[in-house]
Scaffold this active site. Structure first.
Site, PDB file in Angstrom:
ATOM      1  N   GLY A 623       0.835  -1.202   0.000  1.00  0.00           N
ATOM      2  CA  GLY A 623       0.000   0.000   0.000  1.00  0.00           C
ATOM      3  C   GLY A 623       0.862   1.242   0.000  1.00  0.00           C
ATOM      4  O   GLY A 623       2.097   1.183  -0.018  1.00  0.00           O
ATOM      5  N   ALA A 624       0.180   2.373  -0.006  1.00  0.00           N
ATOM      6  CA  ALA A 624       0.883   3.650   0.010  1.00  0.00           C
ATOM      7  C   ALA A 624       0.176   4.580   0.978  1.00  0.00           C
ATOM      8  O   ALA A 624      -1.048   4.738   0.919  1.00  0.00           O
ATOM      9  CB  ALA A 624       0.929   4.264  -1.382  1.00  0.00           C
ATOM     10  N   GLY A 625       0.943   5.179   1.902  1.00  0.00           N
ATOM     11  CA  GLY A 625       0.389   6.128   2.850  1.00  0.00           C
ATOM     12  C   GLY A 625       0.697   7.543   2.417  1.00  0.00           C
ATOM     13  O   GLY A 625       1.221   7.786   1.320  1.00  0.00           O
ATOM     14  N   GLU A 626       0.384   8.501   3.298  1.00  0.00           N
ATOM     15  CA  GLU A 626       0.641   9.895   2.951  1.00  0.00           C
ATOM     16  C   GLU A 626       2.129  10.169   2.858  1.00  0.00           C
ATOM     17  O   GLU A 626       2.583  10.932   2.013  1.00  0.00           O
ATOM     18  CB  GLU A 626       0.005  10.803   4.010  1.00  0.00           C
ATOM     19  CG  GLU A 626       0.251  12.273   3.730  1.00  0.00           C
ATOM     20  CD  GLU A 626      -0.134  13.136   4.906  1.00  0.00           C
ATOM     21  OE1 GLU A 626       0.055  14.350   4.799  1.00  0.00           O
ATOM     22  OE2 GLU A 626      -0.602  12.597   5.915  1.00  0.00           O
ATOM     23  N   ASP A 741     -11.334   9.139  14.463  1.00  0.00           N
ATOM     24  CA  ASP A 741     -11.482   8.658  13.085  1.00  0.00           C
ATOM     25  C   ASP A 741     -11.783   7.166  13.077  1.00  0.00           C
ATOM     26  O   ASP A 741     -11.204   6.403  12.301  1.00  0.00           O
ATOM     27  CB  ASP A 741     -10.212   8.963  12.287  1.00  0.00           C
ATOM     28  CG  ASP A 741     -10.437   8.759  10.778  1.00  0.00           C
ATOM     29  OD1 ASP A 741     -11.600   8.788  10.344  1.00  0.00           O
ATOM     30  OD2 ASP A 741      -9.446   8.553  10.061  1.00  0.00           O
TER      31      ASP A 741
END
EC number: 2.7.10.1
Length: 979
Positions: A623-626, A741
C-alpha cells in the site's frame, strides 16, 4: 505432365483410418453425401475442367468424392453447388461437417505460382429450388476451409472441419464450394441441425426442441407435469445451442397418494400412503392403523386408537392410558390440615409420553358427597400435573375426603372412558392447633392485655397455651451483651393480662398451643407491645419531641445551603457526566499527548523501541500512505523469533516537520498494549530512512475484507468482530484517548479474523481523503462517521467515538456498504440534524440494530459507554438465540436500491448495468447463460430462479432478490433522502 493421373494417385491413397461420425440423437441430418452415394446430382461450374466426381473402393465400400486439381493452369474459379436443402422452420442454425484432403503445393516438381492450399464455403438461401440456374452473386461466404494437415505424394492426410451457418430464415438453402487453385478432394459433406430430445426431468415432460442460434443462445421451453403430478408454476427448461437441456425450473411433485417411480407418478401400494403433494415416497401405514387401499392419502386409526390434533397424519395412532397405580395419602404431613397424595404412572401409557394428571377432591358426610370447593388448595396444582404427587392443604379434621386422580394424554379427549384411581381418607388432629394472630386489647403504664386466635377446627378439643415474654434490650444492653430472660405463663384460654410491668417499656411476646397430652405446637411470630408512660411525664415528652424536630429542621437547611454553594463553584458539563464512572475517573494508565513535548523526538524515544534497519527485511509493497510506501516484511531481532510485520516508510525529500508528524503516530501507538489495538514493534529514527514497524495483519482493512466476503459470514461471526473493536475502544477510552477517526477502513483484520483498531493520525490521513471530510474552521472531519456535536462544535469525546462505533457496526452488518450511500456530506449533515438514522442492514439482528440506535443518540450523555457496549455484545455472543430476531428491513432504503432506473434517473439499459448498480456484476455471465437478457425477464424471476442460475451465497441471493422487489415497487428510493 498428366494431371489426370495425378488426380487418380491423390484419391487412390485414401486415409484408411477415415471414420464417419455416427448420427446422434441430438442431430437431425438434412444432407449426407456418403449416404446419397452416386445420387448426388450436384452442379459444377464450369461444367468441364472444374470439379469432377470420382469413386474409390475403401474397406470393401465404394466411396464417392468430388475433386479438383488445376493448380498449374493459372487462376481458377471452380464452383461445386449442392442440391436444394430443405430447412426445418425452427432451425435457424445448421452445421456443415466436411471431410477432405488437400495436397501440399511444395510436392509439385515446379511450384505453381497460383497454387493454393485452401478452398471456400458459401451458402445461398431460397424459398424454392431454382434447378440448374446458378448465379455466384446470390451466395454469401461462410468460411475459408484450411486443412490441419496437408498431404504429400506418398502419404495422404484426411481433415475434418465443422462450420456453422447461422441466421437462416428462408425455406431452404444451397451450399457452394469454391476452388481458387488448390488440389483438393471432398469425401463427405454432412449438413445437420441440433435438437434437444424430448425428455422427462423432475416429473416434467418437455417436447423435442430445435436448438437456438446465436441470437438465442438459450431457448426457453415450457413443459407439463406428468400424469398425477402438479407444480406451482409451469415447468420450464432451457435448450442450449449444443442440444442440451439446462436450468430446469418449477419442479413437479407427485400428488397425494402417488409417488415418483422413474419418470412417472404411481399410486401408493396397499398398506402405504402419502398425505400431501411432495417429492417424498409413500410410507407404510404406521402402528395401530387399518391397512390402506391403493393410492391412499392417510391411514385410519383402529378402533380404540386415536391421533392428537397436533399429531401429523404420518404418525402412529395411540391408545388411552390406564389408571394411575398405587395411589396413597401420606400421614407424615397430615398435621394442620395438610396431606400429600402420591401415585405411580399408569401401567399402560397408550404409547404416548404426554401423560398428565388431574386431581378431584370430594367431601363426604354419610352418603352425600360434594366438591371440596375453592377452599382446599393444591400445590403445585390439581390439573395438568406432570409429577406423580400433589400436596393438599386447608383440609378440615374428622371429615371423610375422597380424592380421584385421572391420567390423561393427548388423545383422551376423543373417548368418554376415564382412567381414574380413588382413595378415601379422614383427618384426625393429634397435634395442637397453630396460633395464627396476636393483638393488643388494652395497655396501661404497668399492664398489657393480649388476645390471640388459632387455626379453625371442625371439632375443637381442650387446648392450653404457653405465653412467653421478656423486656426488649436497649442499645447499651446490646453492646454489653446483656440478654433479658423470658417469663413463661401457662393459660387455659386464648387471652391474658400481664401486670407489674415497667412504664414506657417495649416487651416481646410469643405464644404456642399445647395439646391435651401436653405436647407443644409451633410458636407464633414474636411481636412487640409497649406499656404507656407515667401520666405526669406526657407534657415533658411532647416538649422534647417538638424541640428535637426544630433542631433537625435547622440542620437540614444548613446542609442544603452548603451544597448549593459547592455546586455554584463546580458545575459539570455534559462531557463530565459522560466520564463519571469510577473506571474512567481512575484509569490504570493515562494517555500522554506527544505534542506536549518540546522536542517530539523525546516522545518517540520514550514510547517506542528503536530497531536497527539490518533486522528488517522488506518483501512486498502492500500500500501507500501519505508519507511513503507501506511494505510487508520480516523482523528478525536478536534473541527474538522471526515475525511478519508491516513497514511504513518516509519518502525521500521530506521536511523535518513531516518527519515529526510521521513519527508522532508511533509515539501514540507505543503507549497502547491491548490485543485489539494494532501493536507497535518499533521505529527506525537514527538512520537516514525513518520507518514505523507494526504487526502484520494478513486480511488488511476491515471494509475491503467485508466487501470481498459479502454474505459469507454469519451474524454471530460479525458480532464477534464488533466485540473485538469495542474492547479495543474501551481500552482507549479508559486511557482518556479519543480516536476521532473510528471507521471500518481504520480497522485491520488478521488471519484469525481478529479486529484491531489502527490509524492514530487523524489530521494527516484525512487531508488525503477530501471526499470523506468536511472542512471547518479547525481542519477536516470524516462527516459520515462523526457525531453531530463534533461536526458543529469540534467537541470530540469518547461519546463521539461511540457514535462512530455505531457507524462501524452498520458497516460490518452491511458487509462494507458505504454509510449514507451516494448522499453528499451536506445532505448527510442535514438528514442527521432532522433525526434521520441509517436503516437496519439486511439480515441485521434486532438487538444489534437497537445498539446502533443507542450509539446515535443526539444527546451524547445518553449514549452507552464502551464498557456497556462490550458487556452487551458479550451477552449476545453467550446467547446466540438472541441474534435470531431480525430487525425490520426495507430493501429500497436499507441497501439503497434504485427502483426502476440507474443513477442518472434513466431506465436500466441492460441486465449488466442493473447488476453493476447493486454491486453484483460478477453474475452477469450467469444471467446471460440462462438467457435472462432483458429487464422484463429479470422482473419475472423468483428466488428459485436466481439460485438455479448459480447464485449460491445467501447474502448475494437476498441482495439480488430484494433488488428485484425494489424494481417491482416502481418507486425510486432516492425520494426517501430528498433534501
Amino acid at each position: 505432365m498428366d494431371y489426370r493421373r495425378i488426380k487418380r494417385v491423390l484419391f487412390v491413397n485414401v486415409f484408411m483410418n477415415f471414420v464417419f461420425i455416427s448420427l446422434q440423437k441430438k442431430e437431425e441430418v438434412l444432407l449426407d453425401m456418403v449416404a446419397s452415394g452416386a445420387e448426388l446430382g450436384w452442379l459444377t461450374s464450369p461444367v468441364k475442367d472444374g470439379w469432377e466426381i470420382g469413386q474409390q473402393a475403401v474397406n470393401g465400400s465404394l466411396l464417392y468424392n468430388y475433386y479438383v486439381c488445376n493448380v498449374e493452369k493459372g487462376e481458377q474459379d471452380n464452383w461445386l453447388r449442392t442440391t436444394f436443402i430443405q430447412r426445418n422452420p425452427a432451425a435457424s442454425r445448421v452445421f456443415v461437417e466436411l471431410q477432405f484432403n488437400v495436397r501440399d503445393c511444395n510436392t509439385f516438381e515446379a511450384v505453381p505460382l497460383n497454387c493454393k492450399e485452401t478452398f471456400n464455403l458459401y451458402t445461398s438461401e431460397a424459398d424454392a429450388d431454382i434447378g440448374t440456374a446458378f448465379r455466384k452473386g446470390l451466395f454469401r461466404k461462410v468460411a475459408t476451409i484450411a486443412p490441419d494437415e496437408i498431404s504429400d505424394r506418398g502419404k495422404m492426410k484426411m481433415n475434418t472441419e465443422t462450420k456453422v451457418v447461422d441466421n437462416l430464415s428462408r425455406k431452404g438453402f444451397y451450399l457452394g464450394f469454391q476452388d481458387i487453385g488448390a488440389c483438393v478432394a471432398i469425401y463427405s459433406v454432412r449438413v445437420y441441425y441440433k435438437t434437444c430430445p424430448a425428455t422427462v426431468q423432475s416429473l416434467a415432460a418437455f417436447p423435442e426442441t430445435v436448438a437456438g442460434g446465436e441470437n438465442q443462445a438459450l431457448r426457453e421451453v415450457a413443459g407439463s407435469c406428468v400424469k398425477n403430478a402438479i407444480s406451482e408454476g409451469q415447468p420450464r427448461i432451457y435448450c442450449t445451442t449444443d442440444g442440451e437441456w439446462v436450468v430446469p425450473m418449477s419442479q413437479c411433485q407427485c400428488e397425494s397418494g402417488f409417488e415418483a417411480l422413474e419418470d412417472t407418478c404411481q399410486e401408493c401400494q396397499p398398506g402405504f400412503f402419502k398425505p400431501s403433494v411432495s417429492s417424498e415416497a409413500c410410507k407404510p401405514c404406521p402402528k395401530n392403523t387399518e391397512p390402506s387401499g391403493p393410492g391412499a392419502t392417510r391411514c385410519s386409526c383402529n378402533d380404540g386408537f386415536y391421533r392428537a390434533p397436533e399429531d401429523p397424519e404420518t404418525s402412529a395412532c395411540f391408545g388411552l392410558p390406564s389408571a394411575p397405580q398405587s395411589l396413597l395419602s401420606s400421614t407424615a404431613q397430615m398435621s394442620f390440615g395438610r396431606l400429600q397424595l402420591s401415585w405411580k404412572p399408569p401401567a399402560d401409557n397408550g404409547g404416548r409420553s404426554d401423560i398428565t394428571y388431574s386431581v378431584v377432591c370430594e367431601r363426604c358426610e354419610g352418603k352425600t358427597c360434594q366438591s371440596c370447593g375453592e377452599k382446599v388448595r393444591f400445590e403445585p396444582s390439581n390439573t395438568e400435573l406432570k409429577e406423580t404427587k400433589v400436596t393438599v392443604s386447608e383440609l378440615e379434621p374428622h371429615l371423610n375426603y375422597t380424592f380421584s386422580v385421572e391420567a390423561r394424554s393427548g388423545v383422551s379427549q376423543f373417548s368418554h372412558k376415564r382412567a381414574v384411581s380413588s382413595i378415601n381418607t379422614t383427618l384426625h388432629y393429634t397435634d395442637p392447633p397453630k396460633v395464627t394472630a396476636m393483638h393488643l386489647v388494652e395497655s396501661s403504664p404497668t399492664s398489657l392485655s393480649l388476645q390471640w386466635s388459632v387455626s379453625h377446627r371442625a371439632k375443637p378439643v381442650a387446648t392450653r397455651y404457653e405465653l412467653m415474654f421478656r423486656k426488649k434490650e436497649n442499645d447499651e444492653e446490646k453492646a454489653s451483651g446483656t440478654v433479658t430472660t423470658f417469663t413463661v405463663l401457662v393459660l387455659e384460654k386464648n387471652s391474658a393480662q400481664i401486670k407489674d410491668l415497667s412504664p414506657s417499656t417495649v416487651y416481646l411476646f410469643k405464644v404456642q398451643a399445647l395439646s391435651s397430652e401436653g405436647s407443644p405446637g409451633s410458636y407464633s411470630i414474636e411481636q412487640e407491645f409497649s406499656t404507656l408512660p407515667p401520666a405526669g411525664n406526657t407534657a415533658v415528652i411532647l416538649g422534647a419531641a417538638i424541640g428535637g424536630a426544630v433542631m433537625l429542621f435547622i440542620v437540614v437547611v444548613v446542609l442544603l445551603l452548603r451544597k448549593r454553594r459547592r455546586n455554584s463553584h463546580t458545575r459539570q458539563g455534559p462531557e463530565d457526566t459522560y466520564f463519571s464512572s469510577p473506571d474512567q475517573l481512575k484509569p490504570l494508565k493515562t494517555y500522554v499527548d506527544p505534542h506536549t513535548y518540546e522536542d517530539p523526538n523525546t516522545a518517540v524515544l520514550k514510547f517506542a523501541s528503536e530497531i536497527h534497519p539490518n533486522h528488517i527485511t522488506k518483501q512486498k509493497v502492500i500500500g501507500a500512505g501519505e508519507f511513503g510506501e507501506v511494505y510487508r516484511g520480516i523482523l528478525k531481532a536478536p534473541s527474538r523469533k522471526e515475525v511478519a510485520v508491516a513497514i511504513k516508510t518516509l519518502k525521500p525529500g521530506y521536511t523535518e516537520k513531516q518527519r515529526q508528524d510521521f513519527l508522532s503516530e508511533a509515539s501514540i501507538m507505543g503507549q497502547f498494549s491491548h490485543q485489539n489495538i494494532i501493536r507497535l514493534e518499533g521505529v527506525v529514527t537514527k538512520f537516514k530512512h525513518a520507518m514505523i514497524v507494526t504487526e502484520y495483519m494478513e486480511n488488511g482493512a476491515l471494509d475491503k475484507y467485508l466487501k470481498d466476503h459479502d454474505g459469507e459470514m454469519s451474524s454471530f461471526q460479525l458480532v464477534g468482530m464488533l466485540r473485538g473493536i469495542a474492547a479495543g475502544m474501551k481500552y482507549l477510552s479508559d486511557m482518556s484517548y479519543v480516536h476521532r477517526d473510528l471507521a471500518a477502513r481504520n480497522i485491520l483484520v488478521n488471519s484469525n479474523l481478529e479486529c484491531k483498531v489502527s490509524d492514530f493520525g487523524l489530521s494527516r490521513v484525512l487531508e488525503d481523503d477530501p471526499e470523506g471530510t468536511y472542512t471547518t474552521s479547525g481542519g477536516k472531519i470524516p462527516i459520515r462517521w462523526t457525531a453531530p456535536e463534533a461536526i458543529a462544535y469540534r467537541k470530540f469525546t469518547s461519546a463521539s467515538d461511540v457514535w462512530s462505533f455505531g457507524i462501524v457496526m452498520w458497516e460490518v452488518m452491511a458487509f462494507g456498504e458505504r454509510p449514507y450511500w451516494d448522499m453528499s456530506n451536506h445532505e448527510v449533515m442535514k438528514a442527521i440534524n432532522e433525526a434521520f438514522r441509517l436503516p437496519a442492514p439486511m439480515d441485521c439482528p434486532s438487538a444489534v440494530y437497537q445498539l446502533m440506535l443507542q450509539c446515535w443518540q443526539q444527546d451524547r450523555s445518553k449514549r452507552p459507554r464502551f464498557g456497556d457496549i462490550v458487556s452487551l455484545l458479550d451477552k449476545l455472543l453467550k446467547s446466540p438465540d438472541s441474534l435470531k430476531p431480525i430487525a425490520d428491513f426495507d430493501p429500497r432504503v436499507s441497501i439503497r436500491l434504485p427502483s426502476t432506473s440507474g443513477s442518472d434517473g434513466s431506465p436500466f439499459r441492460s441486465v449488466s448495468e442493473w447488476l453493476e448498480s447493486i454491486k453484483m456484476s460478477q453474475y452477469s455471465e450467469n444471467f446471460s447463460m440462462a438467457g435472462v437478457v432483458s429487464m422484463e425477464q429479470v422482473l419475472q424471476m423468483k428466488s428459485e430462479d436466481i439460485r438455479n442460475i448459480g447464485v449460491r451465497l445467501p447474502g448475494h441471493l437476498k441482495r439480488i432478490a430484494y433488488s428485484i422487489l425494489g424494481l417491482k415497487d416502481q418507486t425510486s428510493t432516492l425520494s426517501v433522502f430528498a433534501v
